[in-house]
Write an enzyme that holds these catalytic residues in place. Sequence first.
Site, PDB file in Angstrom:
ATOM      1  N   HIS A 115      36.641  33.766  45.783  1.00 52.87           N
ATOM      2  CA  HIS A 115      37.171  34.692  44.796  1.00 52.87           C
ATOM      3  C   HIS A 115      37.490  36.004  45.498  1.00 52.87           C
ATOM      4  CE1 HIS A 115      36.479  32.235  41.282  1.00 52.87           C
ATOM      5  NE2 HIS A 115      35.187  32.093  41.555  1.00 52.87           N
ATOM      6  N   CYS A 175      42.292  35.732  44.980  1.00 50.75           N
ATOM      7  CA  CYS A 175      43.088  36.618  44.146  1.00 50.75           C
ATOM      8  C   CYS A 175      43.096  38.019  44.726  1.00 50.75           C
ATOM      9  CB  CYS A 175      42.535  36.658  42.723  1.00 50.75           C
ATOM     10  SG  CYS A 175      42.955  35.201  41.745  1.00 50.75           S
TER      11      CYS A 175
END
Length: 277
Positions: free
Chosen positions: A121, A163
């Site tokens: 992430h 991301c």
Amino acid sequence: MENTENSVDSKSIKNLEPKIIHGSQSMDSGISLDNSYKMDYPEMGLCIIINNKNFHKSTGMTSRSGTDVDAANLRETFRNLKYEVRNKNDLTREEIVELMRDVSKEDHSKRSSFVCVLLSHGEEGIIFGTNGPVDLKKITNFFRGDRCRSLTGKPKLFIIQACRGTELDCGIETDSGVDDDMACHKIPVEADFLYAYSTAPGYYSWRNSKDGSWFIQSLCAMLKQYADKLEFMHILTRVNRKVATEFESFSFDATFHAKKQIPCIVSMLTKELYFYH
């Protein structure tokens, strides 16, 4: 293409499950000796793959289904390019920093280059350990020219599947080695780095639970097809096109339906990079 679950690599989205519809070389090779990195050292170099799938409950971050597919694909791809691949799974932020520090202190003098792949992430400028965030700059700084001398003047590639924000791309229709005689010269400490981000600044990065992330799928496919033919920046341009044109999200939630993605390449390389020699 078969519809399978698709996710984004952001800590801020929970339980989102949309789907996808979708060197040195002889002059005979055509590679310029002066303008390409020396890639005929005894070893190609290390490829470190940090694959974070499961996160501490306190972080609120979901498991990254499909990331093991990416890790396996990367391992095969870089082994075929003759790299020494080291896989590390589910590292905390402290373990990531410790690993990168230790690797930067190794003797890379017999290695042509260095590759680090981060699967996790993320947010802009940040990658997540299993227990919290790490500043990407803290990781890459270990390999600066003034801190990792045995990699000075050699390509250092950081590939980041994560991301970089929460924006969604709706898309739009369209028609369409230092030479001996230079050894005494100084070079910038930030030179010879390349950052291959899976998405543009501020945007989500999509990952498929069955096939892996759009970016890593495309990167491995293009390396397998062109690593023995094209310069690396040309390969990455083909990766960009593949991700941009062949992938689109599908979701019953209109907010996440029909979204696109474009990788982002930031290069401080000072020469052309060919994986063959």
